[in-house]
Design an enzyme around this catalytic site. Structure first.
Site, PDB file in Angstrom:
ATOM      1  N   GLY A   1     -32.522 -18.627  27.939  1.00  0.00           N
ATOM      2  CA  GLY A   1     -33.104 -18.464  26.612  1.00  0.00           C
ATOM      3  C   GLY A   1     -34.081 -17.305  26.514  1.00  0.00           C
ATOM      4  O   GLY A   1     -34.161 -16.461  27.400  1.00  0.00           O
ATOM      5  N   TYR A   2     -34.816 -17.279  25.403  1.00  0.00           N
ATOM      6  CA  TYR A   2     -35.678 -16.150  25.017  1.00  0.00           C
ATOM      7  C   TYR A   2     -34.824 -14.886  25.095  1.00  0.00           C
ATOM      8  O   TYR A   2     -35.125 -13.934  25.806  1.00  0.00           O
ATOM      9  CB  TYR A   2     -36.938 -16.072  25.881  1.00  0.00           C
ATOM     10  CG  TYR A   2     -38.116 -15.573  25.061  1.00  0.00           C
ATOM     11  CD1 TYR A   2     -38.672 -16.381  24.076  1.00  0.00           C
ATOM     12  CD2 TYR A   2     -38.618 -14.291  25.226  1.00  0.00           C
ATOM     13  CE1 TYR A   2     -39.708 -15.930  23.285  1.00  0.00           C
ATOM     14  CE2 TYR A   2     -39.660 -13.828  24.434  1.00  0.00           C
ATOM     15  CZ  TYR A   2     -40.197 -14.666  23.472  1.00  0.00           C
ATOM     16  OH  TYR A   2     -41.222 -14.205  22.683  1.00  0.00           O
TER      17      TYR A   2
ATOM     18  N   HIS B   1     -28.711 -10.168  26.836  1.00  0.00           N
ATOM     19  CA  HIS B   1     -27.892 -11.378  26.664  1.00  0.00           C
ATOM     20  C   HIS B   1     -26.835 -11.152  25.582  1.00  0.00           C
ATOM     21  O   HIS B   1     -25.701 -11.611  25.695  1.00  0.00           O
ATOM     22  CB  HIS B   1     -28.766 -12.562  26.236  1.00  0.00           C
ATOM     23  CG  HIS B   1     -29.795 -12.973  27.241  1.00  0.00           C
ATOM     24  ND1 HIS B   1     -31.141 -12.764  27.060  1.00  0.00           N
ATOM     25  CD2 HIS B   1     -29.671 -13.583  28.448  1.00  0.00           C
ATOM     26  CE1 HIS B   1     -31.797 -13.254  28.098  1.00  0.00           C
ATOM     27  NE2 HIS B   1     -30.935 -13.736  28.960  1.00  0.00           N
TER      28      HIS B   1
ATOM     29  N   GLN C   1     -34.784 -23.688  40.036  1.00  0.00           N
ATOM     30  CA  GLN C   1     -34.776 -22.319  40.569  1.00  0.00           C
ATOM     31  C   GLN C   1     -36.160 -21.671  40.539  1.00  0.00           C
ATOM     32  O   GLN C   1     -36.306 -20.506  40.860  1.00  0.00           O
ATOM     33  CB  GLN C   1     -33.733 -21.462  39.839  1.00  0.00           C
ATOM     34  CG  GLN C   1     -34.041 -21.138  38.389  1.00  0.00           C
ATOM     35  CD  GLN C   1     -32.865 -20.451  37.709  1.00  0.00           C
ATOM     36  OE1 GLN C   1     -31.864 -21.072  37.389  1.00  0.00           O
ATOM     37  NE2 GLN C   1     -32.985 -19.149  37.474  1.00  0.00           N
TER      38      GLN C   1
ATOM     39  N   GLY D   1     -25.463 -10.603  33.926  1.00  0.00           N
ATOM     40  CA  GLY D   1     -25.986  -9.241  33.850  1.00  0.00           C
ATOM     41  C   GLY D   1     -26.148  -8.626  35.230  1.00  0.00           C
ATOM     42  O   GLY D   1     -26.534  -9.308  36.183  1.00  0.00           O
TER      43      GLY D   1
ATOM     44  N   LYS E   1     -28.434  -6.704  35.919  1.00  0.00           N
ATOM     45  CA  LYS E   1     -29.868  -6.589  36.210  1.00  0.00           C
ATOM     46  C   LYS E   1     -30.245  -7.513  37.367  1.00  0.00           C
ATOM     47  O   LYS E   1     -31.032  -7.167  38.217  1.00  0.00           O
ATOM     48  CB  LYS E   1     -30.700  -6.927  34.970  1.00  0.00           C
ATOM     49  CG  LYS E   1     -32.076  -6.343  35.062  1.00  0.00           C
ATOM     50  CD  LYS E   1     -33.177  -7.178  34.522  1.00  0.00           C
ATOM     51  CE  LYS E   1     -33.579  -8.316  35.298  1.00  0.00           C
ATOM     52  NZ  LYS E   1     -34.534  -9.208  34.860  1.00  0.00           N
TER      53      LYS E   1
ATOM     54  N   GLN F   1     -28.098 -12.044  42.183  1.00  0.00           N
ATOM     55  CA  GLN F   1     -27.590 -13.280  41.583  1.00  0.00           C
ATOM     56  C   GLN F   1     -26.093 -13.153  41.304  1.00  0.00           C
ATOM     57  O   GLN F   1     -25.304 -14.065  41.595  1.00  0.00           O
ATOM     58  CB  GLN F   1     -28.354 -13.576  40.287  1.00  0.00           C
ATOM     59  CG  GLN F   1     -27.750 -14.691  39.455  1.00  0.00           C
ATOM     60  CD  GLN F   1     -28.623 -15.080  38.283  1.00  0.00           C
ATOM     61  OE1 GLN F   1     -29.565 -15.827  38.447  1.00  0.00           O
ATOM     62  NE2 GLN F   1     -28.307 -14.589  37.095  1.00  0.00           N
TER      63      GLN F   1
ATOM     64  N   SER G   1     -35.687  -7.877  29.817  1.00  0.00           N
ATOM     65  CA  SER G   1     -35.903  -9.131  30.540  1.00  0.00           C
ATOM     66  C   SER G   1     -36.773 -10.028  29.678  1.00  0.00           C
ATOM     67  O   SER G   1     -37.685  -9.541  28.992  1.00  0.00           O
ATOM     68  CB  SER G   1     -36.633  -8.841  31.860  1.00  0.00           C
ATOM     69  OG  SER G   1     -37.175 -10.034  32.388  1.00  0.00           O
TER      70      SER G   1
HETATM   71  O1  PAF Z   1     -30.048 -15.444  35.038  1.00  0.00           O
HETATM   72  C1  PAF Z   1     -30.469 -16.509  34.518  1.00  0.00           C
HETATM   73  O2  PAF Z   1     -30.929 -16.535  33.374  1.00  0.00           O
HETATM   74  C2  PAF Z   1     -30.394 -17.806  35.317  1.00  0.00           C
HETATM   75  O3  PAF Z   1     -30.628 -17.583  36.664  1.00  0.00           O
HETATM   76  C3  PAF Z   1     -29.074 -18.586  35.099  1.00  0.00           C
HETATM   77  C4  PAF Z   1     -27.876 -17.796  35.618  1.00  0.00           C
HETATM   78  C5  PAF Z   1     -28.893 -18.903  33.629  1.00  0.00           C
HETATM   79  C6  PAF Z   1     -29.122 -19.907  35.872  1.00  0.00           C
HETATM   80  O4  PAF Z   1     -30.172 -20.715  35.434  1.00  0.00           O
END
Ligand code: PAF
Length: 288
Positions: free
Chosen positions: A31-32, A37, A61, A147, A149, A153, A185
């Site tokens: 979100g945000y 996104h 996380q 992304g 960025k 991940q 971000s």
């Molecule tokens: O990149 C993110 O916003 C988060 O790490 C994700 C992939 C939504 C998992 O919570």
């Protein structure tokens, strides 16, 4: 666009449409939302017949001293952006639904997570992989969009999907930047005006590395030393790491014998910002 808040409701809504569709695209987020996104959602819309996005600030996380509580949230604004970008279903579950009482299953990707954000944020990727595995099982998308960025991940999720034979394709989408180069971000919203100015040092580190490569530098240590110097000259900034890695295995590269990836994490005030770029060395002349 429909907003669904429980796993069962989302599954039911997708089930009703799945048989008529060729492809389901999925954009997981916390979100945000910003233009980065939106780029993921628009690409999903172009490539898929139904687009599902999720907004879930995933507690597992975040480390104990991190920003889970203050992570920015604005569902009203986010839903507008999702609707504008063509999202069909927006999933906004709460933590009890995603982690039912007694949950005890985790997904850990070894190796790729030993460096950079994995080393700086113990447990972070375990939380990311676990929530993504859950979300993929709920949505059962054909494609999921991440992304670049968050390059580490992206690579970790690709590895998880490959290793566990998850039936979907992970699509990486280029980073969207502010006019001065700062990567978009959600955490940029934490920056004060002076910190926002100082944050320009983050994309400057990438630029400096690329300039050195273009000038023929092949030594990783020379590039990271120049980055350390650049960040040290900005009083509001503190380098957490700058590492040059193989883009597929994320193992450190001392000499740039082939294309590499530079990963940086820099604190600007109390805000931790990450960024990365490809480093393509000039061809090394073959021996005469
Ligand atoms: O990149 C993110 O916003 C988060 O790490 C994700 C992939 C939504 C998992 O919570």
């Amino acid at each position: 666009m429909d907003i669904l808040t429980t796993v069962n409701d989302l599954r039911e809504a997708i089930r009703a449409r799945r048989t008529y569709l060729k492809r389901i695209g999925f954009v997981p987020t916390m979100g945000y939302l910003h233009a980065g996104h939106e780029a993921l959602m628009r690409q999903a819309k172009e490539e898929c017949d139904l687009v599902v996005a999720s907004i879930f600030v995933n507690p597992t996380q975040f480390g104990p001293a991190e920003d889970l509580e203050k992570y920015p949230r604005d569902l009203a604004r986010d839903s507008e952006l999702c609707a504008r970008a063509g999202v069909d279903f927006l999933f906004h579950p709460d933590a009890r639904d995603m982690y039912p009482l007694g949950s005890s299953t985790w997904v850990d990707v070894d190796g790729l997570t030993a460096i950079a954000c994995g080393a700086a944020r113990p447990g972070h990727f375990r939380g990311v992989c676990t929530v993504c595995a859950k979300l993929f099982n709920i949505v059962r998308p054909d494609r999921a969009y991440f992304g670049e960025k968050d390059f580490q991940q992206l690579m970790v999720i690709k590895r998880m999907v490959r290793d566990l034979f998850m039936p979907l394709t992970i699509v990486g989408v280029p980073t969207v930047r502010e006019p001065d180069g700062l990567a978009m971000s959600s955490r940029n919203s934490y920056l004060s005006l002076s910190e926002r100015q100082a944050a320009r040092v983050v994309p400057k580190t990438l630029q400096r590395a690329r300039e050195m490569i273009d000038a023929g530098e092949h030594e990783g240590a020379a590039i990271t030393a120049a980055i350390e110097e650049l960040v040290a000259a900005q009083p509001l900034a503190k380098l957490q790491y700058a590492v040059i890695v193989d883009p597929d295995t994320l193992t450190p590269m001392r000499a740039l014998t082939h294309e590499a990836r530079l990963l940086v994490a820099i604190f600007v005030g109390a805000t931790r910002l990450i960024d990365n770029c490809a480093l393509v060395p000039k061809a090394v002349a073959p021996p005469a």
